[in-house]
Design a protein around this motif. Sequence first.
Motif, PDB file in Angstrom:
ATOM      1  N   THR A 346       0.809  -1.220   0.000  1.00  0.00           N
ATOM      2  CA  THR A 346       0.000   0.000   0.000  1.00  0.00           C
ATOM      3  C   THR A 346       0.842   1.269   0.000  1.00  0.00           C
ATOM      4  O   THR A 346       0.306   2.350  -0.194  1.00  0.00           O
ATOM      5  CB  THR A 346      -0.900   0.061   1.254  1.00  0.00           C
ATOM      6  OG1 THR A 346      -0.057   0.050   2.416  1.00  0.00           O
ATOM      7  CG2 THR A 346      -1.857  -1.108   1.322  1.00  0.00           C
ATOM      8  N   GLY A 347       2.149   1.126   0.238  1.00  0.00           N
ATOM      9  CA  GLY A 347       2.989   2.319   0.275  1.00  0.00           C
ATOM     10  C   GLY A 347       2.826   3.127   1.551  1.00  0.00           C
ATOM     11  O   GLY A 347       3.125   4.313   1.574  1.00  0.00           O
ATOM     12  N   GLN A 348       2.344   2.504   2.607  1.00  0.00           N
ATOM     13  CA  GLN A 348       2.183   3.195   3.886  1.00  0.00           C
ATOM     14  C   GLN A 348       3.181   2.653   4.892  1.00  0.00           C
ATOM     15  O   GLN A 348       3.357   1.440   5.003  1.00  0.00           O
ATOM     16  CB  GLN A 348       0.769   2.951   4.450  1.00  0.00           C
ATOM     17  CG  GLN A 348      -0.348   3.479   3.592  1.00  0.00           C
ATOM     18  CD  GLN A 348      -0.360   4.990   3.533  1.00  0.00           C
ATOM     19  OE1 GLN A 348      -0.001   5.660   4.508  1.00  0.00           O
ATOM     20  NE2 GLN A 348      -0.740   5.539   2.387  1.00  0.00           N
ATOM     21  N   ASN A 349       3.808   3.533   5.660  1.00  0.00           N
ATOM     22  CA  ASN A 349       4.638   3.066   6.767  1.00  0.00           C
ATOM     23  C   ASN A 349       3.724   2.605   7.898  1.00  0.00           C
ATOM     24  O   ASN A 349       2.604   3.070   8.023  1.00  0.00           O
ATOM     25  CB  ASN A 349       5.544   4.189   7.265  1.00  0.00           C
ATOM     26  CG  ASN A 349       6.603   4.526   6.239  1.00  0.00           C
ATOM     27  OD1 ASN A 349       6.350   5.297   5.321  1.00  0.00           O
ATOM     28  ND2 ASN A 349       7.765   3.930   6.372  1.00  0.00           N
ATOM     29  N   VAL A 350       4.221   1.664   8.694  1.00  0.00           N
ATOM     30  CA  VAL A 350       3.388   1.125   9.769  1.00  0.00           C
ATOM     31  C   VAL A 350       4.086   1.272  11.121  1.00  0.00           C
ATOM     32  O   VAL A 350       5.291   1.529  11.199  1.00  0.00           O
ATOM     33  CB  VAL A 350       3.019  -0.358   9.521  1.00  0.00           C
ATOM     34  CG1 VAL A 350       2.051  -0.493   8.379  1.00  0.00           C
ATOM     35  CG2 VAL A 350       4.265  -1.189   9.285  1.00  0.00           C
TER      36      VAL A 350
END
Lengths: 421, 294
Positions: A346-350
Amino acid sequence: MTRTSGKKLRYLLASGALALTAVLSACGGGGSSASGGDVTINFLHWRGEDVKTLDTIIDKFEAANPTIKVEMQTLPSDQYQSTAQAKLSDGSVGDVFASFPGAQFDALSKAGAFTDLSGASFLKNFNSELIATGQKDGKQLAVPYQLVYNDPIYNVKLFEKYGLTPPKDWEGFLALCQKLKDNGIIPIAFAGADIGPGQFMNTMVMNNEPSDDIFEKVEAGEAKLTDEFWVKTLTQIKELNDKGYFQPDALGTKDAAAGALFIQEKAGMLASGSYQLAQNAAQNPELEQGLLAPITVSADQAKYEGVHTSTFMLAVNSKSKHPEEAKKFLEYLSQKDVASEYANATGQNVTVDGVTYDSPELKVAEDWTSKKTLFQPRFTIKNGDNQKAVTNSIQAVLGGSTPEEAAQEAQAVIDQNLSKS
Amino acid sequence: MNIKRLKHKRALWLFLLPGTLLYLFLFAYPTLSGLFYSFTDWDGVSDSYRMIGLDNYKDSFESLVFRKTLLNNVKFMLSVVIVQTIVSLVLAMLLSRNTKTRVFLRALFFLPAILSSVSVGLIWSFVYDPTIGMLNLGLRGVGLDSLTQNWIGDRHIALYAIAAVQVWAHAGQMMIVFIAGLQAIPSELYESARIDGGSRMQLFRHITWPLLAPASAIVIAYTTIQSFKAFDLIFVMTDGGPNNATEILSTYIYHTAFGNYQFGLASAGSMIFLVVLAVLTYLQFKALRTDRAA
C-alpha cells in the motif's frame, strides 16, 4: 360492493407494500451473518485504496482460522467521520474498526465505543511510543497501524543541483528558500485552500511551543493563541508568504494543484507529508524525494526534528458480539510479516516493529524513525471547532491580516467554546 | 350514481397514503427529531445526552462563526438572485425566437444544469486555480495581468467567485422559464405598439416586463431558495474557507455535526435554517400569488 372492497384491499396492499419497502430500505445496510458454526466479523475502515491488499491478507487469515470470516466495509474518509459512529453504535458492523486520532478518537472514546485492549499480548509487536496516541486514561483503546511523517517533502536532485542541504535553523531555512527563489524555483508549494495550513502548522509550531501539551492548555483556557508561541508561528508563516517563498496566491491553491507544482519540479518543497511520497513517485518516477522540517528557532533551541502521526487506529467495537475473534484478527495484522506485506503493497509506513520496507519512498520515511519527532500538534486539539479556528488563523495571515489580529480572531472562537463547556 | 362516486372518492384517498407515509417518514420524522435534538447536547455518538433547553439557540446566535455564516448566506443569495435573474433574462430575450441557431444556443446554455454540481465545483476549482488555472492563464495570455485574481483564495472575492459558478450553472435553466414566459406574450401587442411608434425600451417597459412578471416571480423565488440552500458547490470548492469567508449555513451545520460532533448545536442551526427558509418561501409565495392575480 364486493368489487369496491376488493379494490380497496388492493390499494391498501399496494400502499402498504410501498411503505414497507421504504422502511426496509432505510434500515438496510450491512450486517454480519454467520453460517454454521462460523463467526463473521466485520472490518470497517476508510482506506478504500487498500482493499485489494487487505483482501489477500484476509484470505490468509481465514485460511489460518477456518472458523472466522472477515467481511470488509469501507467508506470514503470524509464520510467516515460522519457515518462511522452511527454504524458502530448498534454493533452490527465494525467488530474491528479504524478511527482517526484527535476529535474522532476523543468522541468515540467518550461514547464508549472502544473495547479496552490493555494487556493484550499483540501490543508488544508495536513500537510502544507510536501507539501511545491510542491510549486514554491509562487504557489502550485503539492501536494506530499507519505511520505518517507530517514534514514537508523536498526534491533531492534540485537541492543537490543548487548545493543545498536541509537547514538546521530558521536563518538557514530562509536562505535556502531565497536561493531556490533566485533560481526561478518556487521554494514551497503550499495548498493554502485545503490541507496546507493543517499540515504545515505542525512543523512550524513544534519548536515554537513552550510545551507539548500547549494546545490542551489553550483548550482548557490556561494558555492563549495570542501568546508568543502562536503569534510567532503566524509571523513566520506570513514571512514566508510575504517574501514570496510560497507560490503566488497560495491561499487559492488546492492539494492537487500544489502537488502538481512539486511533481513537475517547479517547486523545491511540498508542504504536506510522507503519505504523499508514493503518489508523487507514481506520477514522476524520476523524482527523488526526502523529508525536511523547517526549524523555526536557532539550532541549539530545536527540540524536535519533525512531526509524526500514528493513525488508522484499529480497535474492537465494545458492542461487538465476537470480541475474541476480532482481537484475533488484530493480532494477525500486528504480525511482522503481515504488516510488511501491508506496508509494501500500500505504500504506507506502519507502527509495527521490525518491518522491512522495499520501496525508496517507504525507506525515506523509515529513516525518520530514529529522529526526534513530535506527535502531530494539530491532533492534540480535541475540539473540531477550535482546530478549525487555529488553521483559519493561518489562512487569515496569508489573506492579509496581521498575526496579532489573526490570533485574536481565533482566540475569540476558542473563548466562546470555553464559555460553553 | 352519486353514492358510487362518493365511494370512489373515498378509495381515491388511499392514493394519498404512499406519499403521506413517505413525507412523514422522510421529512416530518427527521424534522421533529431534529427539533428534539436541538434541545440536547447530543454529540451524535453517545447513547446518552442531556436536555439543555434553549442553550444551543443562544450559543448559535452568540457564535461569531454562526453570525459570519448567516451574513455570508445573505450576500451569496443576493448576488446570485440579482445576477442570475438579469443574465437569464438577457439570454432569454436574445434567444426567445425559434431559429435553429437559437435553439442550439439554448440547449448549450442549459447544459450546465444537467451536470452534477460536484463536477461543476471540481471543474471550476481548476479553472480558478491561481497558478495553473485556466482563468488566470487566459487573462495573462491576453495581457490582462492586472485582472488576475486569487479567485477562491481571497477572502473578499471567494464568495462571489462561487456565486458566479452558481449563476453559470443555473442561468440556462432560468432562461428556459423566461423564454416560456416571453413566448406566451401575444405578438399582436408588440405589433400595435410598434405601429404606435413605441421604442424598443418602451416595448420592454410597458409590454415585456409586466407580462413577464409571473415568470420573473417563479425565477426569483426558485433562485432565492436554491441559492440559500447551496451546499455542494461551496463544499467542493472551498469547504467554507479561507477563514470561514465562504462558510454558509448549510456547510456550517455539516461541519458542526460531523466535523465537531456537536449534533445538538447543529440541530439548532438546522431549525434556524428551516425557519428562515420557511419565512423566505412564505414571502415569495405571497409575492407570486399577487403577481398571478394581477
